[in-house]
Design an enzyme around this catalytic site. Structure first.
Site, PDB file in Angstrom:
ATOM      1  N   ASP B 142       0.837  -1.189   0.000  1.00  0.00           N
ATOM      2  CA  ASP B 142       0.000   0.000   0.000  1.00  0.00           C
ATOM      3  C   ASP B 142       0.879   1.248   0.000  1.00  0.00           C
ATOM      4  OD1 ASP B 142      -2.458   1.191  -0.152  1.00  0.00           O
ATOM      5  OD2 ASP B 142      -2.789   1.242   2.002  1.00  0.00           O
ATOM      6  N   HIS B 149      -3.969  13.897   1.336  1.00  0.00           N
ATOM      7  CA  HIS B 149      -4.242  12.981   2.444  1.00  0.00           C
ATOM      8  C   HIS B 149      -3.068  12.974   3.423  1.00  0.00           C
ATOM      9  CE1 HIS B 149      -5.555   9.397   4.640  1.00  0.00           C
ATOM     10  NE2 HIS B 149      -4.383   8.842   4.405  1.00  0.00           N
ATOM     11  N   ARG B 158       0.913  14.393  13.731  1.00  0.00           N
ATOM     12  CA  ARG B 158       2.118  15.186  14.009  1.00  0.00           C
ATOM     13  C   ARG B 158       1.829  16.639  13.654  1.00  0.00           C
ATOM     14  NH1 ARG B 158       3.204  10.907  11.012  1.00  0.00           N
ATOM     15  NH2 ARG B 158       2.993  12.219   9.173  1.00  0.00           N
ATOM     16  N   GLU B 215     -10.768   3.846   3.718  1.00  0.00           N
ATOM     17  CA  GLU B 215      -9.863   4.681   2.921  1.00  0.00           C
ATOM     18  C   GLU B 215     -10.179   4.451   1.447  1.00  0.00           C
ATOM     19  OE1 GLU B 215      -6.090   5.803   5.678  1.00  0.00           O
ATOM     20  OE2 GLU B 215      -5.709   4.196   4.257  1.00  0.00           O
ATOM     21  N   ASP B 249      -9.205   0.418   1.970  1.00  0.00           N
ATOM     22  CA  ASP B 249      -8.214   0.025   2.971  1.00  0.00           C
ATOM     23  C   ASP B 249      -8.776   0.383   4.350  1.00  0.00           C
ATOM     24  OD1 ASP B 249      -5.820  -0.588   4.280  1.00  0.00           O
ATOM     25  OD2 ASP B 249      -5.028   1.422   3.959  1.00  0.00           O
ATOM     26  N   GLN B 256      -4.276   2.149  15.298  1.00  0.00           N
ATOM     27  CA  GLN B 256      -3.134   2.656  14.535  1.00  0.00           C
ATOM     28  C   GLN B 256      -2.315   3.670  15.337  1.00  0.00           C
ATOM     29  OE1 GLN B 256      -4.317   4.121  10.691  1.00  0.00           O
ATOM     30  NE2 GLN B 256      -2.261   4.737  10.078  1.00  0.00           N
ATOM     31  N   TYR B 260       1.564   2.255  15.717  1.00  0.00           N
ATOM     32  CA  TYR B 260       2.232   2.459  14.430  1.00  0.00           C
ATOM     33  C   TYR B 260       3.699   2.879  14.529  1.00  0.00           C
ATOM     34  CZ  TYR B 260       2.574   7.552  13.834  1.00  0.00           C
ATOM     35  OH  TYR B 260       2.940   8.861  13.920  1.00  0.00           O
ATOM     36  N   LYS B 269      -4.788  -2.277  10.120  1.00  0.00           N
ATOM     37  CA  LYS B 269      -5.118  -2.380   8.704  1.00  0.00           C
ATOM     38  C   LYS B 269      -5.374  -3.814   8.247  1.00  0.00           C
ATOM     39  CE  LYS B 269      -3.748   1.943   7.316  1.00  0.00           C
ATOM     40  NZ  LYS B 269      -4.483   2.854   6.431  1.00  0.00           N
ATOM     41  N   THR B 375      -4.901   6.542   0.255  1.00  0.00           N
ATOM     42  CA  THR B 375      -6.140   7.313   0.223  1.00  0.00           C
ATOM     43  C   THR B 375      -6.048   8.462  -0.763  1.00  0.00           C
ATOM     44  OG1 THR B 375      -6.326   6.784   2.547  1.00  0.00           O
ATOM     45  CG2 THR B 375      -7.809   8.477   1.700  1.00  0.00           C
TER      46      THR B 375
END
Lengths: 443, 443
Positions: B142, B149, B158, B215, B249, B256, B260, B269, B375
């Site tokens: 992916d 996005h 962030r 997504e 997705d 997440q 992550y 995911k 996305t």
């Protein structure tokens, strides 16, 4: 210890000897107590690959044995599944079948077995074999279960924040590339790619990787999978593990440093990964079970990752070694140099916990899926599972006994990973060898 | 425009009509200029899945047609590869074969074709079909190719550093889970997992995902792969792309956010991903090629990601839509609500660039591999490709016309993605529908 003893049966009797003489040589690594599964064919032949089991320095052709239908019941069904060019069918049958086949193989290969005459023509010298991947690997997941590796590498990427807050709660993992996994002997060109700009905001570098590394890991082959949407509970998780192999997760550190945020490693890892050819079953490893270690102050795992069995005996005492040979050392006919030694028991999470975590959200595992442990560095100096740790982030080269030194891998370097289980009074159980060689970049 | 016209041939004549009447209805989406490939069988049957091609509201059984061996040469070879239950064999043959088969199918399905009588018995109503994945997907990657996005989501994870310095240089991607990809109609239980502790240093939460999202993506099916160690150059990269589908997705945002770092999304995911059943070939999409967009100040791609063809016509003008139906809207027999509309042409990287990047390090692609675009949000309001963007990070619910509202997906919600290409004077080319439904969590 009651829990632990429950895993043991007659195939674990240390006094068992095989009529295959080499299996009885101390430290051969493939005694009758091991019986790992793999897939092979005679080297330089056009014959079909077929499943087999290692015994001493030989390998028994299970596809040929299956045609003779020597056993009824579960062992016979398991053997029938070995008439393919991969082990996926056997893996999918589950632990009762694996165990039944292992018991019959143990009896057939023991000294005094009436099957000796029938089996002898089905044995090949391992030295004359070409190996294939033991299974079609549908999906490959790599975890990150050494706290020591995570801390050491984290310190280099994030000096102020080496171990992230999720580490002690979540068995951190990510998906890897299945297509580029090869078996021992894999050779691959040095990867090419982008690297971090020399100055902030500048154009990235592009060219052959200059910080090519290995990662000392074990691979966990999934046996029976789970339907999508249904998790595997920690209590039954090990029954979904077929066995373990050695894994080298080759890593391009300079590519990784530039590409890995925010979605993780990609081209830094997916050019090649190498595994050993023999898969050692959890049953063969049972005598080397050990308690799941946590240090004082580490949190208790969440309930879906915790069980009495896992605490008592969910870890395995498997010794690991990294060796390096170079073009120069081979020309001088020198033995490979030992770079480090570690042990799977230092890991922060167990195989059962990885399976339970991977499926807690309903993700479906399939027979033949491969789970990497992540680099299995130990707590002490000399136990580093990668050059990045040995060279302290590129600061201090590793000295080789023949006078060369290495920050990272050079072209034609061969990395040899070994794994074995040893304890007094029990034959050594080897996981074999996982070797791979770096070729020059293709530009 | 010369570059662009070179892609066009007689199958693109907008005046072509089919003897399958429904194919000629304006905006049907599957006119004779489309001819997408898929795999199906009659619904609720135990018949084998077989490849087919969509024409109007019907589908032509290519496995049955192959048995009649109507064509010699490349078209015949391509058709012969359709006697399987997946399209991998056809995909592996490469663009000359795909193009030859497409031309013969176009001629056979045109008004006045002498093959009409032979083909009519091989047509099925699409409404009566059950679809399978078009290919065995060996590996699923992916990407993250919408700058809009990446910026919008990056701002939420962030705030001080939404777009990382590598974004405009590296087509960021990561490996996804192949085993849990399903075809339109997929239903899956809400995933369960760990979430960020309520207070720093506290115990993580555990339970059903509370921030379940979709997504809006496209999927790129790889045709011919490349040998391990050999890269695919940007100039020939599109010849390795078989075609495009729609991809959802599904994403568990709360899982997440906790898991992550540092290795990317995993359980957030891998519980499910859904694709549309028909794969639209690049040849069918050729009339909708468009220039590869970059804004002033964006860097020129590195040479391995740059070519005149890619600049002139490497992007595609494909309209995208997200619709939602809920248990309540279905009970009231209301149409699904349109949540947003976007377009593939807003993407920062092209399909050719993704293939070139994925293989620059020697990673081997294989026929049937799936590349997700990431996305595909557009630059403007109303073009958000996920609820996380529509709800501004969980701050503002999305109002549905029947009085409900959504921050994230509720149980029994059905997300419907659509994609189509439209322009004056040319029949609409549909990529079909990708629908999936959230079931309650299994605890």
């Amino acid at each position: 210890m009651q829990t632990r003893m429950a895993y043991l049966n007659e195939t674990h009797d240390p006094a068992l000897q095989s009529w295959v003489d080499s299996a009885n040589i101390p430290d051969n690594g493939f005694p009758i107590q091991n019986l790992p599964f793999g897939v092979f064919r005679p080297a330089a032949s056009a014959q079909a690959f077929r499943p087999g089991v290692a015994i001493g320095d030989r390998a028994l052709d299970l596809a040929a044995l299956a045609r003779a239908r020597p056993w009824p019941g579960a062992a016979g069904e398991a053997l029938a599944a070995c008439q393919a060019d991969r082990l996926n069918g056997l893996m999918a049958l589950g632990p009762d079948h694996w165990s039944a086949l292992r018991l019959q193989l143990s009896r057939a290969l023991r000294g005094g077995s009436p099957m000796r005459q029938a089996l002898e023509p089905l044995l090949h010298d391992q030295a004359g074999l070409e190996f294939a991947l033991p299974a079609h690997i549908g999906d490959y997941t790599d975890f990150y279960i050494s706290l020591h590796h995570a801390t050491a590498v984290g310190r280099q990427f994030r000096p102020d924040n080496p171990l992230l807050p999720n580490y002690k709660w979540v068995p951190i993992g990510y998906h890897g590339r299945a297509s580029s996994i090869g078996v021992t002997g894999q050779k691959f060109p040095r990867p090419v790619g982008q690297t971090r700009p020399a100055s902030e905001g500048g154009e990235p570098g592009f060219g052959p990787c200059e910080r090519l590394d290995y990662e000392l890991e074990l691979g966990i082959f999934v046996g029976q999978g789970n339907p999508q949407g249904e998790r595997i509970a920690i209590t039954g998780a090990e029954s979904h593990v077929f066995g373990l192999c050695i894994l080298n997760d080759w890593s391009a550190r300079d590519l990784q440093a530039w590409e890995y945020q925010p979605l993780g490693p990609f081209l830094a890892k997916n050019f090649a990964s190498t595994i050993s050819p023999w898969v050692v079953t959890l049953e063969a490893l049972a005598p080397f079970r050990t308690a799941f270690q946590r240090n004082a102050g580490d949190p208790q795992p969440l309930p879906y990752l915790d069980s009495p069995d896992n605490q008592a005996a969910g870890a395995f005492d498997i010794g690991l070694e990294v060796l390096l040979s170079t073009q120069r050392s081979r020309a001088a006919k020198l033995e490979p140099a030992l770079l480090s030694s570690s042990n799977f028991r230092h890991a922060y999470w167990t195989a059962a916990q990885l399976v339970a975590h991977h499926t807690v959200n309903g993700c479906n595992l399939q027979a033949g899926d491969l789970l990497g442990t992540g680099t299995l560095s130990g707590p002490d100096q000399g136990q580093e599972g990668s050059l990045l740790e040995l060279n302290q982030g590129g600061k201090k080269p590793v000295a080789l006994p023949w006078g060369e030194e290495r920050f990272f891998l050079q072209d034609h370097d061969e990395v040899i990973l070994r794994a074995r289980c040893s304890k007094p009074g029990y034959p050594t159980i080897s996981l074999g060898v996982c070797a791979g060689t770096v070729l020059p970049a293709r530009l």
